[in-house]
Design a protein around this motif. Structure first.
Motif, PDB file in Angstrom:
ATOM      1  N   GLU A  50     -38.653  -7.473  -7.829  1.00  0.00           N
ATOM      2  CA  GLU A  50     -38.499  -7.849  -6.427  1.00  0.00           C
ATOM      3  C   GLU A  50     -37.197  -8.595  -6.178  1.00  0.00           C
ATOM      4  O   GLU A  50     -36.983  -9.118  -5.090  1.00  0.00           O
ATOM      5  CB  GLU A  50     -39.688  -8.702  -5.988  1.00  0.00           C
ATOM      6  CG  GLU A  50     -40.990  -7.940  -6.003  1.00  0.00           C
ATOM      7  CD  GLU A  50     -42.164  -8.790  -5.571  1.00  0.00           C
ATOM      8  OE1 GLU A  50     -41.958  -9.943  -5.114  1.00  0.00           O
ATOM      9  OE2 GLU A  50     -43.295  -8.310  -5.696  1.00  0.00           O
ATOM     10  N   SER A  51     -36.336  -8.637  -7.170  1.00  0.00           N
ATOM     11  CA  SER A  51     -35.095  -9.394  -7.065  1.00  0.00           C
ATOM     12  C   SER A  51     -34.008  -8.598  -6.340  1.00  0.00           C
ATOM     13  O   SER A  51     -33.580  -7.550  -6.816  1.00  0.00           O
ATOM     14  CB  SER A  51     -34.594  -9.764  -8.466  1.00  0.00           C
ATOM     15  OG  SER A  51     -33.293 -10.262  -8.406  1.00  0.00           O
ATOM     16  N   PRO A  52     -33.539  -9.097  -5.199  1.00  0.00           N
ATOM     17  CA  PRO A  52     -32.465  -8.393  -4.491  1.00  0.00           C
ATOM     18  C   PRO A  52     -31.171  -8.366  -5.303  1.00  0.00           C
ATOM     19  O   PRO A  52     -30.391  -7.420  -5.214  1.00  0.00           O
ATOM     20  CB  PRO A  52     -32.284  -9.174  -3.201  1.00  0.00           C
ATOM     21  CG  PRO A  52     -33.202 -10.312  -3.242  1.00  0.00           C
ATOM     22  CD  PRO A  52     -34.020 -10.258  -4.473  1.00  0.00           C
ATOM     23  N   GLU A  53     -30.946  -9.400  -6.117  1.00  0.00           N
ATOM     24  CA  GLU A  53     -29.730  -9.429  -6.936  1.00  0.00           C
ATOM     25  C   GLU A  53     -29.755  -8.325  -7.991  1.00  0.00           C
ATOM     26  O   GLU A  53     -28.737  -7.674  -8.240  1.00  0.00           O
ATOM     27  CB  GLU A  53     -29.562 -10.795  -7.594  1.00  0.00           C
ATOM     28  CG  GLU A  53     -28.224 -10.939  -8.296  1.00  0.00           C
ATOM     29  CD  GLU A  53     -27.971 -12.326  -8.843  1.00  0.00           C
ATOM     30  OE1 GLU A  53     -26.896 -12.523  -9.412  1.00  0.00           O
ATOM     31  OE2 GLU A  53     -28.837 -13.213  -8.703  1.00  0.00           O
ATOM     32  N   LEU A  54     -30.914  -8.090  -8.590  1.00  0.00           N
ATOM     33  CA  LEU A  54     -31.029  -6.990  -9.563  1.00  0.00           C
ATOM     34  C   LEU A  54     -30.832  -5.639  -8.892  1.00  0.00           C
ATOM     35  O   LEU A  54     -30.198  -4.749  -9.459  1.00  0.00           O
ATOM     36  CB  LEU A  54     -32.384  -7.040 -10.275  1.00  0.00           C
ATOM     37  CG  LEU A  54     -32.459  -7.982 -11.468  1.00  0.00           C
ATOM     38  CD1 LEU A  54     -33.897  -8.155 -11.917  1.00  0.00           C
ATOM     39  CD2 LEU A  54     -31.601  -7.497 -12.600  1.00  0.00           C
ATOM     40  N   HIS A  55     -31.336  -5.489  -7.689  1.00  0.00           N
ATOM     41  CA  HIS A  55     -31.146  -4.235  -6.955  1.00  0.00           C
ATOM     42  C   HIS A  55     -29.667  -4.003  -6.666  1.00  0.00           C
ATOM     43  O   HIS A  55     -29.162  -2.889  -6.817  1.00  0.00           O
ATOM     44  CB  HIS A  55     -31.943  -4.263  -5.641  1.00  0.00           C
ATOM     45  CG  HIS A  55     -33.413  -4.214  -5.839  1.00  0.00           C
ATOM     46  ND1 HIS A  55     -34.188  -3.183  -5.372  1.00  0.00           N
ATOM     47  CD2 HIS A  55     -34.272  -5.049  -6.464  1.00  0.00           C
ATOM     48  CE1 HIS A  55     -35.451  -3.396  -5.690  1.00  0.00           C
ATOM     49  NE2 HIS A  55     -35.521  -4.533  -6.351  1.00  0.00           N
ATOM     50  N   GLU A  56     -28.978  -5.061  -6.259  1.00  0.00           N
ATOM     51  CA  GLU A  56     -27.547  -4.952  -5.965  1.00  0.00           C
ATOM     52  C   GLU A  56     -26.745  -4.642  -7.229  1.00  0.00           C
ATOM     53  O   GLU A  56     -25.840  -3.806  -7.212  1.00  0.00           O
ATOM     54  CB  GLU A  56     -27.053  -6.250  -5.338  1.00  0.00           C
ATOM     55  CG  GLU A  56     -25.618  -6.198  -4.911  1.00  0.00           C
ATOM     56  CD  GLU A  56     -25.171  -7.482  -4.224  1.00  0.00           C
ATOM     57  OE1 GLU A  56     -23.957  -7.650  -4.107  1.00  0.00           O
ATOM     58  OE2 GLU A  56     -26.023  -8.285  -3.819  1.00  0.00           O
ATOM     59  N   LEU A  57     -27.082  -5.297  -8.327  1.00  0.00           N
ATOM     60  CA  LEU A  57     -26.385  -5.033  -9.594  1.00  0.00           C
ATOM     61  C   LEU A  57     -26.618  -3.601 -10.065  1.00  0.00           C
ATOM     62  O   LEU A  57     -25.695  -2.947 -10.565  1.00  0.00           O
ATOM     63  CB  LEU A  57     -26.840  -6.024 -10.667  1.00  0.00           C
ATOM     64  CG  LEU A  57     -26.370  -7.461 -10.484  1.00  0.00           C
ATOM     65  CD1 LEU A  57     -27.108  -8.384 -11.436  1.00  0.00           C
ATOM     66  CD2 LEU A  57     -24.869  -7.570 -10.679  1.00  0.00           C
ATOM     67  N   ALA A  58     -27.837  -3.110  -9.904  1.00  0.00           N
ATOM     68  CA  ALA A  58     -28.130  -1.727 -10.290  1.00  0.00           C
ATOM     69  C   ALA A  58     -27.288  -0.755  -9.474  1.00  0.00           C
ATOM     70  O   ALA A  58     -26.739   0.219 -10.013  1.00  0.00           O
ATOM     71  CB  ALA A  58     -29.620  -1.434 -10.104  1.00  0.00           C
ATOM     72  N   GLN A  59     -27.146  -1.033  -8.206  1.00  0.00           N
ATOM     73  CA  GLN A  59     -26.338  -0.166  -7.346  1.00  0.00           C
ATOM     74  C   GLN A  59     -24.866  -0.214  -7.761  1.00  0.00           C
ATOM     75  O   GLN A  59     -24.193   0.816  -7.822  1.00  0.00           O
ATOM     76  CB  GLN A  59     -26.483  -0.594  -5.893  1.00  0.00           C
ATOM     77  CG  GLN A  59     -25.734   0.296  -4.936  1.00  0.00           C
ATOM     78  CD  GLN A  59     -25.929  -0.131  -3.493  1.00  0.00           C
ATOM     79  OE1 GLN A  59     -26.395  -1.236  -3.225  1.00  0.00           O
ATOM     80  NE2 GLN A  59     -25.572   0.731  -2.589  1.00  0.00           N
ATOM     81  N   ARG A  60     -24.358  -1.391  -8.074  1.00  0.00           N
ATOM     82  CA  ARG A  60     -22.964  -1.515  -8.487  1.00  0.00           C
ATOM     83  C   ARG A  60     -22.713  -0.802  -9.811  1.00  0.00           C
ATOM     84  O   ARG A  60     -21.668  -0.170  -9.985  1.00  0.00           O
ATOM     85  CB  ARG A  60     -22.571  -2.987  -8.587  1.00  0.00           C
ATOM     86  CG  ARG A  60     -22.466  -3.639  -7.221  1.00  0.00           C
ATOM     87  CD  ARG A  60     -22.102  -5.085  -7.296  1.00  0.00           C
ATOM     88  NE  ARG A  60     -20.778  -5.251  -7.866  1.00  0.00           N
ATOM     89  CZ  ARG A  60     -20.295  -6.425  -8.269  1.00  0.00           C
ATOM     90  NH1 ARG A  60     -21.029  -7.507  -8.173  1.00  0.00           N
ATOM     91  NH2 ARG A  60     -19.081  -6.511  -8.769  1.00  0.00           N
TER      92      ARG A  60
END
Length: 92
Positions: A50-60
């Motif tokens: 549920e971590s938005p930071e992990l989602h953003e890192l995955a996208q990057r």
């Protein structure tokens, strides 16, 4: 290319730290940079949190990784309250 790999390695290291903190799962940062199947699995695990930071890192990582097909960047919209709360109780 070398600079891109350094960025990829640092993003992978950040995912390693966050996954260890969130899910108690340890990942191999170096293996993420060279094995496409491994990095896909780690990105799947990152998105399952549920971590938005992990989602953003995955996208990057998906945008930068030379072994993954390129995707278009979609902006991640964050709530202003969420952004403010992030810095209330953590070090900057």
């Amino acid at each position: 290319m070398a600079g891109e790999m350094e960025v990829l390695f640092s993003l992978s290291a950040r995912i390693h730290v966050l996954l260890r903190r969130e899910t108690k799962r340890i990942v191999d940062v170096e293996w993420m940079t060279v094995n496409v199947d491994y990095v896909r699995e780690i990105l799947t695990v990152s998105r399952a949190t549920e971590s938005p930071e992990l989602h953003e890192l995955a996208q990057r990582i998906e945008m930068l990784h030379p072994l993954l097909p390129r995707i278009k960047a979609t902006p991640i919209v964050r709530d202003a309250k969420e952004q403010e709360a992030k810095y209330l109780f953590s070090l900057r």
